[in-house]
Motif scaffolding. Sequence first.
Motif, short mmCIF file in Angstrom:
data_model
loop_
_atom_site.label_atom_id
_atom_site.label_comp_id
_atom_site.label_asym_id
_atom_site.label_seq_id
_atom_site.Cartn_x
_atom_site.Cartn_y
_atom_site.Cartn_z
N ILE A 3 5.68 7.13 -7.66
CA ILE A 3 5.12 5.82 -6.94
C ILE A 3 5.64 4.84 -7.85
O ILE A 3 5.63 4.88 -9.04
CB ILE A 3 3.44 5.83 -6.97
CG1 ILE A 3 2.74 6.94 -6.29
CG2 ILE A 3 2.90 4.86 -6.51
CD1 ILE A 3 1.41 7.20 -6.47
N ASP A 4 6.21 3.76 -6.99
CA ASP A 4 6.82 2.42 -7.81
C ASP A 4 5.92 1.28 -7.17
O ASP A 4 5.73 1.03 -5.98
CB ASP A 4 8.29 2.44 -7.37
CG ASP A 4 9.09 3.37 -8.04
OD1 ASP A 4 9.62 3.00 -9.44
OD2 ASP A 4 9.49 4.50 -7.55
N ILE A 5 5.41 0.51 -8.09
CA ILE A 5 4.73 -0.72 -7.90
C ILE A 5 5.45 -1.94 -8.05
O ILE A 5 5.83 -2.09 -9.49
CB ILE A 5 3.37 -0.85 -8.60
CG1 ILE A 5 2.59 0.55 -8.16
CG2 ILE A 5 2.67 -1.93 -7.73
CD1 ILE A 5 2.44 1.45 -9.28
N VAL A 6 5.84 -2.87 -7.46
CA VAL A 6 6.42 -4.05 -7.79
C VAL A 6 5.30 -5.37 -7.76
O VAL A 6 4.62 -5.51 -6.67
CB VAL A 6 7.54 -4.49 -6.74
CG1 VAL A 6 8.38 -5.70 -6.84
CG2 VAL A 6 8.51 -3.25 -6.49
N THR A 7 5.45 -6.01 -8.79
CA THR A 7 4.36 -7.25 -9.03
C THR A 7 4.89 -8.06 -9.89
O THR A 7 5.58 -7.75 -10.67
CB THR A 7 3.08 -6.43 -9.55
OG1 THR A 7 2.16 -7.20 -9.84
CG2 THR A 7 3.37 -5.45 -10.67
N LEU A 38 8.61 -7.95 -11.05
CA LEU A 38 9.53 -8.66 -10.16
C LEU A 38 10.10 -9.61 -10.77
O LEU A 38 11.39 -10.05 -10.20
CB LEU A 38 8.56 -9.42 -8.82
CG LEU A 38 9.16 -10.12 -7.65
CD1 LEU A 38 10.31 -9.13 -6.85
CD2 LEU A 38 8.20 -10.82 -6.81
N ARG A 39 9.80 -10.34 -11.54
CA ARG A 39 10.59 -11.54 -12.20
C ARG A 39 12.06 -10.98 -12.98
O ARG A 39 12.72 -11.62 -13.10
CB ARG A 39 9.50 -12.29 -13.30
CG ARG A 39 8.37 -12.96 -12.72
CD ARG A 39 7.65 -13.71 -13.77
NE ARG A 39 6.53 -13.97 -13.23
CZ ARG A 39 6.29 -15.25 -12.43
NH1 ARG A 39 7.45 -15.89 -12.11
NH2 ARG A 39 5.22 -15.67 -11.96
N ASP A 40 12.05 -9.64 -13.33
CA ASP A 40 13.18 -9.05 -13.74
C ASP A 40 14.33 -9.32 -12.96
O ASP A 40 15.55 -8.93 -13.14
CB ASP A 40 12.87 -7.53 -14.25
CG ASP A 40 12.15 -7.50 -15.48
OD1 ASP A 40 11.88 -8.42 -16.12
OD2 ASP A 40 11.40 -6.38 -15.66
N MET A 67 12.68 -9.35 -4.25
CA MET A 67 11.95 -8.09 -3.55
C MET A 67 13.11 -7.26 -3.05
O MET A 67 13.13 -6.06 -3.53
CB MET A 67 11.28 -8.64 -2.49
CG MET A 67 9.55 -9.09 -2.75
SD MET A 67 8.57 -7.91 -3.23
CE MET A 67 7.14 -8.67 -3.22
N PHE A 68 13.84 -7.93 -2.41
CA PHE A 68 15.10 -6.96 -2.22
C PHE A 68 15.86 -6.33 -3.40
O PHE A 68 16.15 -5.25 -3.28
CB PHE A 68 16.12 -7.82 -1.30
CG PHE A 68 15.83 -7.69 0.27
CD1 PHE A 68 16.50 -7.02 1.29
CD2 PHE A 68 14.74 -8.73 0.70
CE1 PHE A 68 15.86 -7.05 2.51
CE2 PHE A 68 14.44 -8.86 1.90
CZ PHE A 68 15.17 -7.93 2.76
N ALA A 69 16.09 -7.10 -4.40
CA ALA A 69 16.80 -6.53 -5.57
C ALA A 69 15.95 -5.48 -6.20
O ALA A 69 16.43 -4.67 -6.90
CB ALA A 69 17.08 -7.86 -6.43
N ALA A 70 14.57 -5.84 -6.34
CA ALA A 70 14.01 -4.88 -6.93
C ALA A 70 13.87 -3.38 -6.17
O ALA A 70 14.01 -2.50 -6.73
CB ALA A 70 12.53 -5.40 -6.98
N LEU A 71 13.78 -3.53 -4.98
CA LEU A 71 13.96 -2.10 -4.16
C LEU A 71 15.39 -1.73 -4.21
O LEU A 71 15.18 -0.54 -4.40
CB LEU A 71 13.59 -2.59 -2.64
CG LEU A 71 13.38 -1.09 -1.74
CD1 LEU A 71 12.32 -0.40 -2.54
CD2 LEU A 71 12.84 -1.52 -0.48
#
Length: 241
Positions: A3-7, A38-40, A67-71
């Motif tokens: 499970i990955d959570i982006v926040t 997400l700020r990373d 968001m796209f970069a995180a995924l």
Amino acid sequence: MKIDIVTIFPGMVQAALADGIVGRAIAGGRLDVRVHDLRDHATDRHRIVDDMPFGGGPGMVLKPEPMFAALDAIRAERGTPGAVILTSPDGERLNHGTAARLSAVEHIVVLCGRYEGVDERVRVGLADEEISVGDVVLTGGELPALMIIDAVARLVPGVLGNEASAASESFASGLLDFPSYTRPVEFRGLSVPPILLSGDHAAIARWRSERARAATRQKRPDLITMSSKVPASARRPRGTS
């Protein structure tokens, strides 16, 4: 299960995942959970992840690039997820059926919305589905994300100490749960029903079934209506929330 959570508030999510059943499952290796800031994945030195909405209006909107970069980073490091979920009041209402379905997915990603929402291109280009926890607007998607993870995780084999717990609570069978009692037998003039002290397990099972149906008829008659529309061969045994 991964499970990955982006926040934008990783500390808020990590703190909630540190304890309880989910925390033990993570520590024991039953769940592999990563929380991503997400700020990373912002594209400027100030780590800005939001901007004003086109067309005007109050509030800020989460930008699509982070968001796209995180995924992209999650896919590169952890593999392609089986489901990408966006927390949103526009989404499908979280229920036991959704949790059970997601518990069979080996890898899920949860994207936490914030502010006035996310750029529509995140919905269209990233999310496989949107999930809501009810007809209410929260300050962000972190609490809904934690609710989704908790509901899903407890149905993953090995996460609960007693697997029967996941098959004897509200909703899995379309019914609410039966009343529960523990010691003392008498408390402030209220007593445990004698049937529960009888040792007659068949009678206790019947009593619990009757009370579950009565509670459902009184509090959530819609569940009985929904259950009656499902063929008997497709219904599950009594289950969980």
